[in-house]
Design a protein around this motif. Structure first.
Motif: not given
Ligand SMILES: N[C@@H](CCC(=O)N[C@@H](CS)C(=O)NCC(=O)O)C(=O)O
Length: 204
Positions: A4, A46-47, A56, A60-62
């Motif tokens: 992102y 997301i954040n 990402l 699936g971890q961000v």
């Protein structure tokens, strides 16, 4: 994985590193004003801090925070990490300096309400730190012949520093010119529709 980003924001350093590392990634633009992404997602889901970069991962971890994202990408590309001994910790040290002593102090320049005095104080502090960084430049890059995440992050922060007219030591101006010659850097800039001149939007 998916990065992102906002055009010309610090997430550009992660884009550069993903390309330099030869990693496959998707890129999703974030409107930092509305916190909505180009697919219409609420970026705060997301954040929650609303800041780019956010990476990402495929599981699936961000990951958030420039330092962590850049360090993680470095771990996937040993050819882009400073050599031992102490390479890993020296990279962390350099990323921390850039995050806290160059990137963060630029905040008044991105804050419309900041006074000229605040900007002047920030400029003095940043220029002083850049002089120190000049003293540890070990060749074409911060760690000698190898390009690392610290170079990508320093390049992006110097992009803004120059844009805001803060004094940059000649050695770092030359450093930026060298980094600009890298094909992956040029590709990353083109993908964000950035020309050689830094942008002036609210980013940092
Ligand atoms: N501490 C964060 C700061 C990142 C940051 O400042 N991101 C800016 C773009 S360069 C941002 O997203 N600003 C939007 C906002 O703060 O609302 C990090 O190092 O990743």
């Amino acid at each position: 994985m998916k990065l992102y980003y906002a055009a010309g924001a610090s997430s550009l350093a992660s884009r550069i590193m993903l390309h330099e590392a030869g990693l496959d990634a998707a890129f999703e633009r974030v409107d930092l004003g509305t916190k909505v992404t180009e697919t219409g997602a609420d970026f705060r889901t997301i954040n929650p801090a609303g800041c780019v970069p956010a990476l990402l991962l495929d599981d699936g971890q961000v990951l958030t925070e420039n330092l962590a994202v850049l360090f993680w990408i470095s771990g996937l590309a040993p050819q882009l990490a400073p050599e031992a001994p102490f390479g890993t910790i020296r990279l962390l040290e350099a990323l921390a300096v850039i995050a806290t002593e160059v990137h963060k102090p630029l905040r008044p320049f991105f804050t419309p309400a900041a006074s000229d005095a605040e900007k002047a104080r920030a400029a003095v502090a940043i220029s002083a730190r850049l002089k120190l960084i000049t003293g540890v430049l070990a060749g074409p890059h911060l760690f000698g012949s190898r390009f690392t995440a610290a170079d990508a992050y320093l390049f992006v922060t110097l992009w803004w520093v120059r844009h805001f007219g803060v004094a940059v030591p000649p050695a770092l101006t030359a450093f930026c010119a060298r980094i600009m010659e890298r094909s992956h850097v040029r590709a990353a800039l083109a993908e964000e529709a950035l020309s050689e001149k830094p942008v002036g939007r609210r980013l940092g």
